[in-house]
Design an enzyme around this catalytic site. Structure first.
Site, PDB file in Angstrom:
ATOM      1  N   CYS A  78      -1.653   6.608   1.494  1.00 40.68           N
ATOM      2  CA  CYS A  78      -1.251   5.561   0.537  1.00 40.68           C
ATOM      3  C   CYS A  78      -0.504   4.434   1.257  1.00 40.68           C
ATOM      4  O   CYS A  78      -0.698   3.249   0.951  1.00 40.68           O
ATOM      5  CB  CYS A  78      -0.358   6.140  -0.554  1.00 40.68           C
ATOM      6  SG  CYS A  78      -1.153   7.427  -1.516  1.00 40.68           S
ATOM      7  N   ARG A 117      -7.490   8.050  -6.242  1.00 45.49           N
ATOM      8  CA  ARG A 117      -7.541   6.646  -5.768  1.00 45.49           C
ATOM      9  C   ARG A 117      -8.612   5.918  -6.583  1.00 45.49           C
ATOM     10  O   ARG A 117      -9.780   5.892  -6.205  1.00 45.49           O
ATOM     11  CB  ARG A 117      -7.864   6.604  -4.271  1.00 45.49           C
ATOM     12  CG  ARG A 117      -6.820   7.307  -3.448  1.00 45.49           C
ATOM     13  CD  ARG A 117      -7.087   7.234  -1.966  1.00 45.49           C
ATOM     14  NE  ARG A 117      -6.296   8.232  -1.288  1.00 45.49           N
ATOM     15  CZ  ARG A 117      -4.993   8.116  -1.010  1.00 45.49           C
ATOM     16  NH1 ARG A 117      -4.360   7.009  -1.307  1.00 45.49           N
ATOM     17  NH2 ARG A 117      -4.331   9.097  -0.420  1.00 45.49           N
TER      18      ARG A 117
HETATM   19  C1  BEZ Z   1      -1.653  10.516   1.352  1.00 47.60           C
HETATM   20  O1  BEZ Z   1      -1.502  10.687   2.543  1.00 47.60           O
HETATM   21  O2  BEZ Z   1      -1.559   9.395   0.817  1.00 47.60           O
HETATM   22  C2  BEZ Z   1      -2.040  11.674   0.496  1.00 47.60           C
HETATM   23  C3  BEZ Z   1      -2.832  12.651   1.047  1.00 47.60           C
HETATM   24  C4  BEZ Z   1      -3.167  13.751   0.262  1.00 47.60           C
HETATM   25  C5  BEZ Z   1      -2.692  13.858  -1.039  1.00 47.60           C
HETATM   26  C6  BEZ Z   1      -1.915  12.850  -1.578  1.00 47.60           C
HETATM   27  C7  BEZ Z   1      -1.590  11.743  -0.808  1.00 47.60           C
END
Ligand code: BEZ
Length: 255
Positions: free
Chosen positions: A66, A149
């Protein structure tokens, strides 16, 4: 127990959560909501009349994928703004978490050659999941507590024109998101369609022949139409013409 509630085919069911989530479709009106954001309160989509909006969700603040996405999107914000498009983010986090995360990004994080990135677009706090549920951003097979997402393309009339969903582990391609926005704007302005992998400057597709007479004309036309067959005709559309119609004009210094 499985909830079954079908209203105009707009509902789908979720066995795991016993929640009825809206199944939004292309062509639907963007659901309205009021929300608190990092840039103040918003009334959606009312506050974005006459503009395109990309409403997108991310799973959580202070997570690496993110963070990389936010830096990339923030870096492209001016480019989207020139295409008359505002960015609005959302996650199931509170306002203070959002503020702290955006401050950390600006102060500490380097990614892909970017640093000191200030996120200036609105980031919605959605602890109640009200907005996320309205937009089908919670997909229990992926996570019951975090939004996937999601990317919603909403046009100046408040209509959902396209959407893309990605799983939690997959960072988005923002060049593709920009390409899709420009392609839809080009279709609107020039009444054409855009073929696979289209980018401004590439040939565009003219609407299919609706009669035998037009099909015949297409095949014998001597103007700049190129027809593989009667149903597959393209024509040139220059990059300048596209960008001139779509992008906001920047004021010249001597004006
Ligand atoms: C992230 O790195 O943004 C992420 C990865 C897995 C689950 C939720 C967020």
């Amino acid at each position: 127990m499985q909830l079954v509630e079908l209203k105009n085919n707009t509902m789908e069911t979720s066995q795991e959560q016993n929640v009825v989530t809206p199944m939004l479709r292309i062509g639907d009106k963007a659901p309205i909501f009021k929300a608190v954001t990092t840039q103040g309160d918003i009334n959606f989509p009312e506050d974005y009349k006459d503009e395109w909006v990309i409403l997108f969700s991310h799973p959580a603040d202070f997570t690496p994928v993110c963070t990389s996405e936010f830096m990339t999107f923030a870096n492209l914000e001016d480019k989207f703004d020139k295409a008359n498009c505002k960015l609005v983010g959302l996650s199931i986090d509170g306002l203070y978490s959002h503020i702290a995360w955006l401050r950390t990004i600006k102060e500490k994080i380097k990614f892909n050659g970017m640093k000191n990135i200030e996120v200036k677009f609105s980031l919605i706090e959605d602890i109640s999941m009200e907005v996320a549920k309205k937009y089908g951003m919670i997909q229990p097979g992926e996570s019951k507590t975090q939004a996937v997402r999601a990317v919603f393309f909403i046009d100046p009339k408040g209509i959902i024109r396209a959407f893309i969903y990605y799983p939690l582990s997959l960072g988005r391609n923002f060049d593709e998101i920009y390409r899709a926005l420009i392609a839809m704007q080009t279709s609107d302005k020039f009444s054409v369609a855009t073929p696979a992998d289209w980018n401004p400057g590439d040939d565009v597709i003219v609407s299919p022949a609706g009669s035998c007479g037009v099909a015949e004309e297409r095949m014998t036309s001597t103007d700049d139409l190129k027809c593989e067959d009667w149903f597959f005709c393209t024509k040139p559309l220059s990059k300048d013409e596209v960008l001139d119609k779509i992008l906001k004009k920047t004021k010249l210094l001597h004006e």
